[in-house]
Motif scaffolding. Structure first.
Motif, PDB file in Angstrom:
ATOM      1  N   ALA A 144       0.828  -1.211   0.000  1.00 57.64           N
ATOM      2  CA  ALA A 144       0.000   0.000   0.000  1.00 57.64           C
ATOM      3  C   ALA A 144       0.856   1.253   0.000  1.00 57.64           C
ATOM      4  CB  ALA A 144      -0.941  -0.010   1.206  1.00 57.64           C
ATOM      5  N   ILE A 145       1.927   1.247   0.775  1.00 58.57           N
ATOM      6  CA  ILE A 145       2.834   2.398   0.829  1.00 58.57           C
ATOM      7  C   ILE A 145       3.527   2.593  -0.514  1.00 58.57           C
ATOM      8  CG2 ILE A 145       4.957   3.289   1.883  1.00 58.57           C
ATOM      9  CD1 ILE A 145       4.029   1.736   4.466  1.00 58.57           C
ATOM     10  N   LYS A 146       4.058   1.505  -1.061  1.00 55.44           N
ATOM     11  CA  LYS A 146       4.754   1.581  -2.343  1.00 55.44           C
ATOM     12  C   LYS A 146       3.802   1.978  -3.464  1.00 55.44           C
ATOM     13  CE  LYS A 146       8.170  -0.996  -5.044  1.00 55.44           C
ATOM     14  NZ  LYS A 146       8.958  -2.257  -5.100  1.00 55.44           N
ATOM     15  N   GLY A 147       2.594   1.437  -3.421  1.00 54.92           N
ATOM     16  CA  GLY A 147       1.613   1.782  -4.438  1.00 54.92           C
ATOM     17  C   GLY A 147       1.295   3.266  -4.455  1.00 54.92           C
ATOM     18  N   GLN A 148       1.171   3.853  -3.274  1.00 56.38           N
ATOM     19  CA  GLN A 148       0.887   5.284  -3.209  1.00 56.38           C
ATOM     20  C   GLN A 148       2.075   6.105  -3.704  1.00 56.38           C
ATOM     21  OE1 GLN A 148      -1.574   6.889   0.072  1.00 56.38           O
ATOM     22  NE2 GLN A 148      -1.398   4.859   0.984  1.00 56.38           N
ATOM     23  N   ALA A 149       3.286   5.690  -3.338  1.00 55.67           N
ATOM     24  CA  ALA A 149       4.476   6.416  -3.801  1.00 55.67           C
ATOM     25  C   ALA A 149       4.589   6.350  -5.318  1.00 55.67           C
ATOM     26  CB  ALA A 149       5.725   5.841  -3.141  1.00 55.67           C
ATOM     27  N   LEU A 150       4.311   5.185  -5.903  1.00 54.75           N
ATOM     28  CA  LEU A 150       4.323   5.053  -7.361  1.00 54.75           C
ATOM     29  C   LEU A 150       3.273   5.942  -8.003  1.00 54.75           C
ATOM     30  CD1 LEU A 150       4.788   1.187  -7.475  1.00 54.75           C
ATOM     31  CD2 LEU A 150       6.293   2.816  -8.661  1.00 54.75           C
TER      32      LEU A 150
END
Length: 491
Positions: A144-150
């Motif tokens: 979820a964190i990585k998805g938002q950063a992407l």
């Protein structure tokens, strides 16, 4: 591009709990490495980093009153269009943008801030993307964190290339210069990638974001979930002329969101709990934004010098095309004498002034701000389907939206270019003041035309700009050119 400010580093790396942060002045740039240190040892800190990026969307940047994060770029965009009217000189803020001079001055705050702002978010998104997999914590949180950063990185490149590159032309190779692509933070200056390459990176990032965000349930609409990511992809596809993808993503992005009621449409566009808002800036009462707030310039009621003397108005030509039975027509006063329209203490009234945006009060400039709404997604789907020749589905999508705003609206029977024109008109009405107009004119290869309405030439200066004018490109800030010889300036 060397910088001497470290506010965003404070938010991301030092003040993960959003405590006060001392400004330790460092040499930083949109291409340099921000030390991740121990920030990404745990997913809890990763969440704080993502929340820091969200907060960066509305805090004050570079010490300037007209640079309240992304909300400032929303104002720039509409100031440079024809649908927002400056009714007076006011206290000078945003006048150079309205006059089409700021973005073509290499030493101006406008291109400098826009370039700096999005690259700072990219730099911090890079740190998250490249480090979060090794953090301690649940795998679902990492995704979820990585998805938002992407998604943030995709969104930033999409915004940057629209400002600093030439427009994307579907069916061409689009080898014109875009902006540098930075996936790993470095102090080495990078050349500008092509427009095609920047869009390809934005799509790659947003596709990865959609994959990572599947199954994620967010706590607040300020966080990016899969709906937001699909909405970003719909915007990118629309700008590229990828109509099928734009229509599909827009329809999927609005799933689970209902159009607001007519009563809600008149409540000031300041509440993230509105059922139509897919993504937005969320503020709480102790996060005062003073005179760098969006609402300090665009609201009807906040007691700023700018609003007291310069209430923002709609282009009279656009207003006159709104149906009398449309609730949206109630957002503007054509007479300038309607006392039901709020003004700040000592404020003046002007014809066609707005009450679309309302601050918390005359003394409190805070307010939630929409970044994506279901209404926009209906418009994207309608336009994309109309451009594919799918007249029936395009008419259906348009009808669903406009019938909600205007009970007397009759489903359009137009086809082809006439239907596209009707959709684009509804887009101008629906999204007035929400930061889309400059980009819409540019992507549709349309000229600026402020004539025949209530713009004052002595204030606006530029009443028309041809679609093929070089001024549709922001100039690269001189500080970047000086520090990074690999970057070539726009014409």
């Amino acid at each position: 591009m060397k910088r001497t400010i470290n506010k965003f580093l404070c938010i991301l790396a030092v003040s993960v709990l959003f405590t006060a942060c001392k400004e330790d002045y460092l040499e930083t740039s949109p291409t340099d490495a921000i030390s991740s240190g121990t920030v990404f040892q745990t997913t809890n800190n990763g969440w704080a980093a993502i929340n820091g990026i969200h907060r960066a969307l509305y805090i004050q940047w570079l010490g300037n009153q007209d640079q309240g994060g992304h909300s400032a770029n929303m104002i720039y965009s509409d100031m440079m269009g024809e649908d927002l009217v400056q009714t007076a000189q006011g206290n000078g803020w945003f006048n150079a943008d309205y006059q089409w001079t700021a973005h073509r001055n290499v030493n101006s705050r406008t291109p400098y801030f826009s370039y700096y702002f999005y690259y700072r978010i990219i730099a911090n998104a890079n740190n998250i993307i490249n480090n979060i997999d090794n953090a301690e914590g649940p795998e679902a949180d990492k995704k979820a964190i990585k998805g938002q950063a992407l998604a943030y990185r995709s969104w930033c490149y999409f915004n940057l290339v629209q400002l600093f590159g030439k427009r994307y032309v579907a069916g061409q190779n689009n080898s014109q210069l875009g902006v540098p692509i930075l996936l790993v933070n470095t102090t080495e200056g990078q050349p500008r990638a092509t427009v095609e390459e920047v869009y390809a990176q934005a799509i790659e990032d947003i596709d990865a974001a959609i994959t990572n965000l599947q199954g994620y349930t967010r706590a607040h609409k300020s966080n990016i979930n899969v709906n937001v990511a699909k909405g970003i992809k719909a915007r990118i596809a629309l700008t590229k002329g990828d109509w099928a993808t734009a229509a599909q993503m827009a329809a999927e992005a609005r799933q689970g969101f209902t159009l607001m009621s007519n009563a809600q449409y008149l409540q000031g566009f300041n509440d993230l709990d509105n059922p139509e808002w897919i993504w937005g800036i969320e503020q709480i009462s102790d996060q005062q934004t003073y005179f760098y707030s969006f609402f300090a310039y665009m609201s009807a009621n906040f007691n700023s010098t700018n609003i007291r003397t310069n209430p923002k108005a709609i282009n009279s030509r656009l207003y006159n095309q709104i149906s009398a039975t449309d609730v949206r027509k109630q957002l503007w006063d054509p007479t300038g004498a309607n006392t039901a329209f709020p003004i700040p203490p000592g404020g003046v009234r002007k014809p066609y002034m707005n009450r679309k945006f309302m601050a918390a009060s005359s003394s409190l400039s805070i307010g939630d701000l929409p970044l994506m709404r279901a209404g926009e997604m209906y418009l994207i789907e309608a336009e994309a389907r109309a451009r594919m020749g799918e007249n029936g589905p395009a008419q259906d999508a348009l009808f669903t939206l406009v019938k909600n705003r205007d009970a007397a609206y009759i489903k359009s029977a137009a086809t082809g270019q006439a239907l596209i024109n009707e959709i684009l008109l509804q887009r101008r009405i629906e999204l007035w003041g929400e930061g889309f107009r400059f980009q819409d004119l540019k992507r549709t290869n349309s000229p600026l035309d402020r004539t025949g309405g209530n713009h004052t030439q002595s204030l606006a200066l530029e009443m028309t700009v041809p679609a093929d004018d070089v001024r549709w490109e922001f100039l690269i800030p001189q500080r970047e050119i000086n520090a990074n010889p690999a970057v070539e300036q726009n014409p």
